[in-house]
Design a protein around this motif. Sequence first.
Motif, PDB file in Angstrom:
ATOM      1  N   VAL A  35      72.032  41.583  45.070  1.00  0.00           N
ATOM      2  CA  VAL A  35      73.373  41.925  45.544  1.00  0.00           C
ATOM      3  C   VAL A  35      74.400  40.909  45.042  1.00  0.00           C
ATOM      4  CG1 VAL A  35      74.830  42.135  47.601  1.00  0.00           C
ATOM      5  CG2 VAL A  35      72.574  43.224  47.546  1.00  0.00           C
ATOM      6  N   ALA A  36      74.023  39.635  45.029  1.00  0.00           N
ATOM      7  CA  ALA A  36      74.939  38.601  44.532  1.00  0.00           C
ATOM      8  C   ALA A  36      75.259  38.819  43.058  1.00  0.00           C
ATOM      9  CB  ALA A  36      74.327  37.219  44.733  1.00  0.00           C
ATOM     10  N   THR A  37      74.275  39.266  42.288  1.00  0.00           N
ATOM     11  CA  THR A  37      74.495  39.537  40.859  1.00  0.00           C
ATOM     12  C   THR A  37      75.460  40.697  40.672  1.00  0.00           C
ATOM     13  OG1 THR A  37      72.288  38.701  40.317  1.00  0.00           O
ATOM     14  CG2 THR A  37      73.353  40.114  38.686  1.00  0.00           C
ATOM     15  N   ILE A  38      75.304  41.747  41.475  1.00  0.00           N
ATOM     16  CA  ILE A  38      76.238  42.877  41.419  1.00  0.00           C
ATOM     17  C   ILE A  38      77.644  42.409  41.791  1.00  0.00           C
ATOM     18  CG2 ILE A  38      76.824  45.119  42.422  1.00  0.00           C
ATOM     19  CD1 ILE A  38      73.785  45.505  42.909  1.00  0.00           C
ATOM     20  N   SER A  39      77.729  41.602  42.839  1.00  0.00           N
ATOM     21  CA  SER A  39      79.017  41.094  43.305  1.00  0.00           C
ATOM     22  C   SER A  39      79.700  40.241  42.236  1.00  0.00           C
ATOM     23  CB  SER A  39      78.815  40.282  44.595  1.00  0.00           C
ATOM     24  OG  SER A  39      80.041  39.806  45.078  1.00  0.00           O
ATOM     25  N   MET A  40      78.925  39.380  41.580  1.00  0.00           N
ATOM     26  CA  MET A  40      79.492  38.526  40.531  1.00  0.00           C
ATOM     27  C   MET A  40      79.980  39.359  39.337  1.00  0.00           C
ATOM     28  SD  MET A  40      77.157  35.039  40.459  1.00  0.00           S
ATOM     29  CE  MET A  40      75.566  35.862  40.443  1.00  0.00           C
ATOM     30  N   ALA A  41      79.253  40.442  39.041  1.00  0.00           N
ATOM     31  CA  ALA A  41      79.677  41.310  37.943  1.00  0.00           C
ATOM     32  C   ALA A  41      81.015  41.971  38.261  1.00  0.00           C
ATOM     33  CB  ALA A  41      78.613  42.374  37.687  1.00  0.00           C
ATOM     34  N   ILE A  42      81.181  42.403  39.494  1.00  0.00           N
ATOM     35  CA  ILE A  42      82.441  43.026  39.915  1.00  0.00           C
ATOM     36  C   ILE A  42      83.570  42.007  39.860  1.00  0.00           C
ATOM     37  CG2 ILE A  42      83.633  44.106  41.860  1.00  0.00           C
ATOM     38  CD1 ILE A  42      80.798  45.182  42.652  1.00  0.00           C
ATOM     39  N   GLU A  43      83.301  40.803  40.351  1.00  0.00           N
ATOM     40  CA  GLU A  43      84.292  39.721  40.296  1.00  0.00           C
ATOM     41  C   GLU A  43      84.713  39.449  38.849  1.00  0.00           C
ATOM     42  OE1 GLU A  43      86.659  36.533  41.860  1.00  0.00           O
ATOM     43  OE2 GLU A  43      85.466  37.987  43.003  1.00  0.00           O
ATOM     44  N   ARG A  44      83.744  39.461  37.968  1.00  0.00           N
ATOM     45  CA  ARG A  44      84.005  39.211  36.545  1.00  0.00           C
ATOM     46  C   ARG A  44      84.873  40.320  35.946  1.00  0.00           C
ATOM     47  NH1 ARG A  44      78.721  38.157  32.869  1.00  0.00           N
ATOM     48  NH2 ARG A  44      79.490  38.683  30.789  1.00  0.00           N
ATOM     49  N   LEU A  45      84.591  41.557  36.284  1.00  0.00           N
ATOM     50  CA  LEU A  45      85.383  42.671  35.768  1.00  0.00           C
ATOM     51  C   LEU A  45      86.817  42.610  36.281  1.00  0.00           C
ATOM     52  CD1 LEU A  45      82.760  45.557  36.120  1.00  0.00           C
ATOM     53  CD2 LEU A  45      83.703  44.675  33.969  1.00  0.00           C
ATOM     54  N   ILE A  46      86.974  42.161  37.520  1.00  0.00           N
ATOM     55  CA  ILE A  46      88.314  42.096  38.113  1.00  0.00           C
ATOM     56  C   ILE A  46      89.124  40.936  37.541  1.00  0.00           C
ATOM     57  CG2 ILE A  46      89.587  41.664  40.252  1.00  0.00           C
ATOM     58  CD1 ILE A  46      87.287  43.121  41.727  1.00  0.00           C
ATOM     59  N   ASN A  84      71.627  48.130  50.855  1.00  0.00           N
ATOM     60  CA  ASN A  84      72.934  48.781  50.988  1.00  0.00           C
ATOM     61  C   ASN A  84      73.827  48.081  52.002  1.00  0.00           C
ATOM     62  OD1 ASN A  84      72.232  50.660  49.055  1.00  0.00           O
ATOM     63  ND2 ASN A  84      71.600  52.217  50.535  1.00  0.00           N
ATOM     64  N   SER A  85      73.239  47.562  53.072  1.00  0.00           N
ATOM     65  CA  SER A  85      74.050  46.850  54.063  1.00  0.00           C
ATOM     66  C   SER A  85      74.598  45.550  53.488  1.00  0.00           C
ATOM     67  CB  SER A  85      73.231  46.581  55.331  1.00  0.00           C
ATOM     68  OG  SER A  85      72.178  45.668  55.076  1.00  0.00           O
ATOM     69  N   LEU A  86      73.768  44.814  52.731  1.00  0.00           N
ATOM     70  CA  LEU A  86      74.252  43.579  52.097  1.00  0.00           C
ATOM     71  C   LEU A  86      75.300  43.888  51.035  1.00  0.00           C
ATOM     72  CD1 LEU A  86      71.158  41.213  51.596  1.00  0.00           C
ATOM     73  CD2 LEU A  86      72.738  41.359  53.517  1.00  0.00           C
ATOM     74  N   LEU A  87      75.083  44.965  50.301  1.00  0.00           N
ATOM     75  CA  LEU A  87      76.039  45.333  49.262  1.00  0.00           C
ATOM     76  C   LEU A  87      77.393  45.685  49.866  1.00  0.00           C
ATOM     77  CD1 LEU A  87      76.693  45.967  46.305  1.00  0.00           C
ATOM     78  CD2 LEU A  87      75.782  48.275  46.683  1.00  0.00           C
ATOM     79  N   GLN A  88      77.394  46.458  50.925  1.00  0.00           N
ATOM     80  CA  GLN A  88      78.657  46.833  51.557  1.00  0.00           C
ATOM     81  C   GLN A  88      79.388  45.609  52.113  1.00  0.00           C
ATOM     82  OE1 GLN A  88      78.599  50.714  53.893  1.00  0.00           O
ATOM     83  NE2 GLN A  88      76.420  50.492  53.457  1.00  0.00           N
ATOM     84  N   ALA A  89      78.627  44.662  52.665  1.00  0.00           N
ATOM     85  CA  ALA A  89      79.252  43.437  53.166  1.00  0.00           C
ATOM     86  C   ALA A  89      79.871  42.644  52.016  1.00  0.00           C
ATOM     87  CB  ALA A  89      78.217  42.590  53.899  1.00  0.00           C
ATOM     88  N   ALA A  90      79.160  42.582  50.891  1.00  0.00           N
ATOM     89  CA  ALA A  90      79.679  41.858  49.727  1.00  0.00           C
ATOM     90  C   ALA A  90      80.935  42.527  49.179  1.00  0.00           C
ATOM     91  CB  ALA A  90      78.601  41.782  48.644  1.00  0.00           C
ATOM     92  N   LEU A  91      80.937  43.853  49.157  1.00  0.00           N
ATOM     93  CA  LEU A  91      82.112  44.577  48.662  1.00  0.00           C
ATOM     94  C   LEU A  91      83.309  44.402  49.593  1.00  0.00           C
ATOM     95  CD1 LEU A  91      80.523  47.938  47.399  1.00  0.00           C
ATOM     96  CD2 LEU A  91      81.026  45.858  46.104  1.00  0.00           C
ATOM     97  N   SER A  92      83.051  44.338  50.882  1.00  0.00           N
ATOM     98  CA  SER A  92      84.137  44.103  51.841  1.00  0.00           C
ATOM     99  C   SER A  92      84.782  42.745  51.611  1.00  0.00           C
ATOM    100  CB  SER A  92      83.596  44.201  53.269  1.00  0.00           C
ATOM    101  OG  SER A  92      83.183  45.517  53.559  1.00  0.00           O
ATOM    102  N   LYS A  93      83.959  41.746  51.302  1.00  0.00           N
ATOM    103  CA  LYS A  93      84.494  40.406  51.013  1.00  0.00           C
ATOM    104  C   LYS A  93      85.323  40.420  49.731  1.00  0.00           C
ATOM    105  CE  LYS A  93      80.860  37.754  53.347  1.00  0.00           C
ATOM    106  NZ  LYS A  93      79.740  36.792  53.179  1.00  0.00           N
TER     107      LYS A  93
END
Length: 304
Positions: A202-213, A265-274
């Motif tokens: 989940v952290a890797t997905i989150s970092m990828a989104i941060e990078r794209l943004i 999915n619960s961790l992913l949604q929390a990461a996306l909310s942040k």
Amino acid sequence: MHTVLCAIFLILQLSSSMPVISSPSSARHYKSIFSFGDSLADTGNGPVIFQRFSIFNPVTRPPYGSTFFGRPSGRDCDGRLIIDFIAENMGLPYVPATQVHNGSFHQGANFAVAAATTLDADFYHERGIPGAPSKFPLNTSLGVQLEWFESMKPSLCRTDRECKEFFGSSLFFVGEFGVNDYHFSFQKKTVQEVRSFVPDIVATISMAIERLITKHGARSLVVPGVIPSRCSPPILTKFDDASPAAYDSKTGCLKAYNELGMYHNSLLQAALSKLQAKHRNVRIIYADYFGPVMDMVESPHKFG
């Protein structure tokens, strides 16, 4: 299972089951789509990459593609994927697979590859886990796909301002990621051991989104959760040594494995909310794949 998923994704699109975590109220018109992921989003990269290493891929033969395209289209499906329906609804061409398409990518590009993992192959090599990242001479992880995107970027825009405007009017589809990480890991690890990988994934997905943004100016992103893969007949067959107590009496699904998906999915949604709270001018959409699939498994009569 892939054929069933094609139908599920159509239902997902028609029922608008992609809840917005938070977003500006104004509607947006997207000029292009950039897609990352695995077989659930791959529009043709997998067969090309697999062929380079003489790896057989059944999607190159019928009945794949028979429902819609009339020929194998490189998709792990006999028709269209959710990314195809999204493109249709936006009035854009189907998102071209980068390993196949020789024309312009100004209206979008698809970097997704069947069997792609979130984490790099080294993560699995170090843990002695067999599967696509280690058995095959491939590494098509999320990080690799981002590198492909960044290599393409100079051909799409030249200045920072031009890139910000271009990617700001594009839709980024990041996933589904995670299913293959877990599937390969289960060949050597217990459910509890694999559960410990979820935060890293989940952290890797989150970092990828941060990078794209932050690095590329993405302003609209769809991020799918994982599916309940342990309801799939091929997977149930592969794990047929489980005890009767391991199965959900109502659905026949393997309970512990699907609980892992819910945890992801619960961790992913929390990461996306942040991320959404941090980037309030960005639209981040969580796409629920788990719920609609379970709805079909639990109430198949509702879907014919």
